[in-house]
Design a protein around this motif. Structure first.
Motif, PDB file in Angstrom:
ATOM      1  N   MET A   1       5.196  77.770  13.556  1.00  0.00           N
ATOM      2  CA  MET A   1       5.228  76.918  14.739  1.00  0.00           C
ATOM      3  C   MET A   1       3.795  76.534  15.120  1.00  0.00           C
ATOM      4  SD  MET A   1       6.962  77.695  18.460  1.00  0.00           S
ATOM      5  CE  MET A   1       8.510  78.124  17.661  1.00  0.00           C
ATOM      6  N   PRO A   2       3.531  75.239  15.427  1.00  0.00           N
ATOM      7  CA  PRO A   2       2.171  74.833  15.772  1.00  0.00           C
ATOM      8  C   PRO A   2       1.717  75.447  17.080  1.00  0.00           C
ATOM      9  CG  PRO A   2       3.733  73.048  16.197  1.00  0.00           C
ATOM     10  CD  PRO A   2       4.488  74.116  15.480  1.00  0.00           C
ATOM     11  N   SER A   3       0.384  75.494  17.263  1.00  0.00           N
ATOM     12  CA  SER A   3      -0.164  76.074  18.490  1.00  0.00           C
ATOM     13  C   SER A   3       0.024  75.148  19.679  1.00  0.00           C
ATOM     14  CB  SER A   3      -1.651  76.372  18.305  1.00  0.00           C
ATOM     15  OG  SER A   3      -2.363  75.182  18.021  1.00  0.00           O
ATOM     16  N   TRP A   4       0.363  73.883  19.419  1.00  0.00           N
ATOM     17  CA  TRP A   4       0.648  72.955  20.498  1.00  0.00           C
ATOM     18  C   TRP A   4       1.767  72.024  20.050  1.00  0.00           C
ATOM     19  CZ3 TRP A   4       0.281  67.812  19.324  1.00  0.00           C
ATOM     20  CH2 TRP A   4      -0.495  67.464  18.214  1.00  0.00           C
ATOM     21  N   THR A   5       2.511  71.497  20.993  1.00  0.00           N
ATOM     22  CA  THR A   5       3.564  70.536  20.705  1.00  0.00           C
ATOM     23  C   THR A   5       3.500  69.426  21.734  1.00  0.00           C
ATOM     24  OG1 THR A   5       5.181  71.713  22.076  1.00  0.00           O
ATOM     25  CG2 THR A   5       5.082  72.315  19.740  1.00  0.00           C
ATOM     26  N   LYS A   6       4.008  68.270  21.367  1.00  0.00           N
ATOM     27  CA  LYS A   6       3.896  67.096  22.238  1.00  0.00           C
ATOM     28  C   LYS A   6       5.268  66.462  22.426  1.00  0.00           C
ATOM     29  CE  LYS A   6       1.048  62.886  22.571  1.00  0.00           C
ATOM     30  NZ  LYS A   6       0.101  62.030  21.799  1.00  0.00           N
ATOM     31  N   THR A   7       5.624  66.224  23.660  1.00  0.00           N
ATOM     32  CA  THR A   7       6.916  65.621  23.963  1.00  0.00           C
ATOM     33  C   THR A   7       6.770  64.710  25.174  1.00  0.00           C
ATOM     34  OG1 THR A   7       9.270  66.100  24.311  1.00  0.00           O
ATOM     35  CG2 THR A   7       7.698  67.531  25.439  1.00  0.00           C
ATOM     36  N   VAL A   8       7.903  64.204  25.638  1.00  0.00           N
ATOM     37  CA  VAL A   8       7.910  63.302  26.799  1.00  0.00           C
ATOM     38  C   VAL A   8       8.362  64.083  28.021  1.00  0.00           C
ATOM     39  CG1 VAL A   8       8.944  61.241  27.813  1.00  0.00           C
ATOM     40  CG2 VAL A   8       8.349  61.268  25.388  1.00  0.00           C
ATOM     41  N   TYR A   9       7.532  64.102  29.060  1.00  0.00           N
ATOM     42  CA  TYR A   9       7.905  64.779  30.296  1.00  0.00           C
ATOM     43  C   TYR A   9       8.793  63.876  31.147  1.00  0.00           C
ATOM     44  CZ  TYR A   9       7.517  67.175  34.777  1.00  0.00           C
ATOM     45  OH  TYR A   9       7.800  67.809  35.950  1.00  0.00           O
ATOM     46  N   GLU A  10       8.434  62.619  31.216  1.00  0.00           N
ATOM     47  CA  GLU A  10       9.214  61.656  31.999  1.00  0.00           C
ATOM     48  C   GLU A  10       9.272  60.337  31.239  1.00  0.00           C
ATOM     49  OE1 GLU A  10       8.776  59.292  36.226  1.00  0.00           O
ATOM     50  OE2 GLU A  10       8.177  61.404  36.167  1.00  0.00           O
ATOM     51  N   GLY A  11      10.476  59.869  30.963  1.00  0.00           N
ATOM     52  CA  GLY A  11      10.655  58.627  30.221  1.00  0.00           C
ATOM     53  C   GLY A  11      10.214  57.415  31.011  1.00  0.00           C
ATOM     54  N   GLY A  12      10.019  56.327  30.297  1.00  0.00           N
ATOM     55  CA  GLY A  12       9.590  55.084  30.941  1.00  0.00           C
ATOM     56  C   GLY A  12      10.142  53.880  30.208  1.00  0.00           C
ATOM     57  N   LEU A  59      14.032  65.085  16.881  1.00  0.00           N
ATOM     58  CA  LEU A  59      14.384  66.355  17.516  1.00  0.00           C
ATOM     59  C   LEU A  59      13.702  67.511  16.788  1.00  0.00           C
ATOM     60  CD1 LEU A  59      18.218  65.716  17.902  1.00  0.00           C
ATOM     61  CD2 LEU A  59      16.524  65.639  19.735  1.00  0.00           C
ATOM     62  N   GLY A  60      13.374  68.553  17.535  1.00  0.00           N
ATOM     63  CA  GLY A  60      12.793  69.755  16.950  1.00  0.00           C
ATOM     64  C   GLY A  60      11.277  69.735  16.960  1.00  0.00           C
ATOM     65  N   GLU A  61      10.677  70.901  17.267  1.00  0.00           N
ATOM     66  CA  GLU A  61       9.222  70.996  17.348  1.00  0.00           C
ATOM     67  C   GLU A  61       8.540  70.626  16.041  1.00  0.00           C
ATOM     68  OE1 GLU A  61       8.132  74.813  18.794  1.00  0.00           O
ATOM     69  OE2 GLU A  61       8.925  74.462  20.797  1.00  0.00           O
ATOM     70  N   ASN A  62       9.236  70.829  14.921  1.00  0.00           N
ATOM     71  CA  ASN A  62       8.688  70.457  13.621  1.00  0.00           C
ATOM     72  C   ASN A  62       9.252  69.132  13.121  1.00  0.00           C
ATOM     73  OD1 ASN A  62       7.060  72.845  13.246  1.00  0.00           O
ATOM     74  ND2 ASN A  62       8.969  73.966  12.915  1.00  0.00           N
ATOM     75  N   GLN A  63       9.808  68.335  14.047  1.00  0.00           N
ATOM     76  CA  GLN A  63      10.380  67.021  13.739  1.00  0.00           C
ATOM     77  C   GLN A  63      11.421  67.127  12.623  1.00  0.00           C
ATOM     78  OE1 GLN A  63       6.788  64.648  12.972  1.00  0.00           O
ATOM     79  NE2 GLN A  63       6.814  63.936  15.091  1.00  0.00           N
ATOM     80  N   THR A  64      12.303  68.120  12.744  1.00  0.00           N
ATOM     81  CA  THR A  64      13.276  68.398  11.686  1.00  0.00           C
ATOM     82  C   THR A  64      14.415  67.394  11.637  1.00  0.00           C
ATOM     83  OG1 THR A  64      14.311  69.962  13.222  1.00  0.00           O
ATOM     84  CG2 THR A  64      12.823  70.874  11.578  1.00  0.00           C
ATOM     85  N   CYS A  65      14.685  66.704  12.736  1.00  0.00           N
ATOM     86  CA  CYS A  65      15.765  65.711  12.763  1.00  0.00           C
ATOM     87  C   CYS A  65      15.194  64.369  13.198  1.00  0.00           C
ATOM     88  CB  CYS A  65      16.870  66.156  13.724  1.00  0.00           C
ATOM     89  SG  CYS A  65      18.216  64.952  13.896  1.00  0.00           S
ATOM     90  N   MET A  66      15.287  63.372  12.300  1.00  0.00           N
ATOM     91  CA  MET A  66      14.759  62.041  12.594  1.00  0.00           C
ATOM     92  C   MET A  66      15.822  61.009  12.221  1.00  0.00           C
ATOM     93  SD  MET A  66      10.937  62.693  10.970  1.00  0.00           S
ATOM     94  CE  MET A  66      10.110  61.307  11.721  1.00  0.00           C
ATOM     95  N   ARG A  67      16.218  60.192  13.191  1.00  0.00           N
ATOM     96  CA  ARG A  67      17.259  59.196  12.959  1.00  0.00           C
ATOM     97  C   ARG A  67      16.826  57.846  13.544  1.00  0.00           C
ATOM     98  NH1 ARG A  67      18.610  63.040  10.475  1.00  0.00           N
ATOM     99  NH2 ARG A  67      20.552  64.265  10.603  1.00  0.00           N
ATOM    100  N   SER A  68      17.342  56.764  12.935  1.00  0.00           N
ATOM    101  CA  SER A  68      17.026  55.435  13.462  1.00  0.00           C
ATOM    102  C   SER A  68      18.099  54.446  13.048  1.00  0.00           C
ATOM    103  CB  SER A  68      15.652  54.962  12.963  1.00  0.00           C
ATOM    104  OG  SER A  68      15.664  54.787  11.560  1.00  0.00           O
ATOM    105  N   SER A  69      18.124  53.312  13.729  1.00  0.00           N
ATOM    106  CA  SER A  69      19.101  52.264  13.418  1.00  0.00           C
ATOM    107  C   SER A  69      18.488  50.892  13.678  1.00  0.00           C
ATOM    108  CB  SER A  69      20.358  52.426  14.270  1.00  0.00           C
ATOM    109  OG  SER A  69      21.195  51.289  14.165  1.00  0.00           O
ATOM    110  N   ASP A  70      18.745  49.945  12.744  1.00  0.00           N
ATOM    111  CA  ASP A  70      18.285  48.562  12.920  1.00  0.00           C
ATOM    112  C   ASP A  70      19.264  47.740  13.752  1.00  0.00           C
ATOM    113  OD1 ASP A  70      15.936  48.779  11.250  1.00  0.00           O
ATOM    114  OD2 ASP A  70      17.284  48.816   9.520  1.00  0.00           O
ATOM    115  N   ASP A  71      20.473  48.247  13.952  1.00  0.00           N
ATOM    116  CA  ASP A  71      21.509  47.587  14.765  1.00  0.00           C
ATOM    117  C   ASP A  71      21.608  46.088  14.478  1.00  0.00           C
ATOM    118  OD1 ASP A  71      23.586  47.615  16.662  1.00  0.00           O
ATOM    119  OD2 ASP A  71      22.224  46.873  18.222  1.00  0.00           O
ATOM    120  N   GLY A  72      21.731  45.747  13.203  1.00  0.00           N
ATOM    121  CA  GLY A  72      21.955  44.345  12.843  1.00  0.00           C
ATOM    122  C   GLY A  72      20.709  43.565  12.485  1.00  0.00           C
TER     123      GLY A  72
END
Length: 224
Positions: A1-12, A59-72
């Motif tokens: 596990m890294p010594s630091w992790t980065k996420t979103v505290y409040e969305g915008g 998702l996940g501190e090590n970015q273990t789950c990554m998903r995306s969609s072009d939606d057309g």
């Protein structure tokens, strides 16, 4: 596990316009695929009349789950570039939906990639990001004679002071980065001639958000 992790505290939310097309990016902290998918559905219902609602999430501190969609949109022009922006920022537990209202002018492959990437960057710019680090809480106990010396040390070394309790003696709770613990312990003992009591506690995660120090439950991101 890294010594630091980065996420979103409040969305915008951020919006850009490219050749009359509107691109609206909505960023949200999430903790599971279920939460991510629920957020995506919420955005699709909100912007039901839009041409596209493309998304990406990590998702996940090590970015273990990554998903995306072009939606057309043409394959690889929306979801993957959006994902690249999130991954490039080393973010996790975050989802973003970019809504496009078509303006009648085709942007081409390169134009779409740039527009969707730029929209996500704008959304992140209007969000509050949070870098979580590992820290060691330490309780320092001293008499009132030694208080001034400890206050000087913590201020000059920019040490985080979580709390100070004034009773028969003074108890100051501080937060140290693991790599500075040994050196600061020596400074405290030197300054107080070995009289201060030093009590280390279990390592925790902490973060700075808008000049606030967050620990424990306060680290939970705020949803939109």
């Amino acid at each position: 596990m890294p010594s630091w992790t980065k996420t979103v505290y409040e969305g915008g939310e951020g919006e850009i316009t490219e050749k009359k097309s509107r691109f609206i990016a909505t960023v949200c902290p999430v903790h599971s695929e279920q939460e991510a998918l629920a957020f995506i559905e919420k955005m699709k219902k909100k912007y039901w009349d839009a041409r596209h609602n493309c998304y990406a999430y990590i998702l996940g501190e090590n970015q273990t789950c990554m998903r995306s969609s072009d939606d057309g949109e043409p394959q690889g022009t929306a979801g993957h570039p959006m994902l690249d922006v999130l991954a490039g920022e080393k973010l996790y537990d975050v989802a973003v939906v970019v809504t496009r209202y078509f303006g009648g002018v085709l942007l081409g492959t390169g134009g779409l990639v740039r527009a969707y990437s730029k929209a996500v960057q704008e959304g992140l710019k209007n969000s509050i990001l949070m870098e979580k680090k590992r820290g060691i809480p330490v309780v320092l106990e001293t008499d009132y004679t030694g208080l001034g010396k400890l206050q000087y040390l913590t201020a000059s070394r920019q040490i985080i002071v979580l709390d100070t309790l004034y009773e028969d003696c003074v108890k100051m709770k501080i937060l140290l980065d693991p790599e500075q613990t040994a050196a600061f312990h020596g400074e405290v003992m030197d300054a107080t001639s070995g009289k201060a009591v030093w009590q280390e506690q279990e390592e925790i995660f902490y973060a700075r958000v808008n000049d606030r120090v967050l620990v424990g439950k306060d680290l939970q991101p705020e949803k939109n």
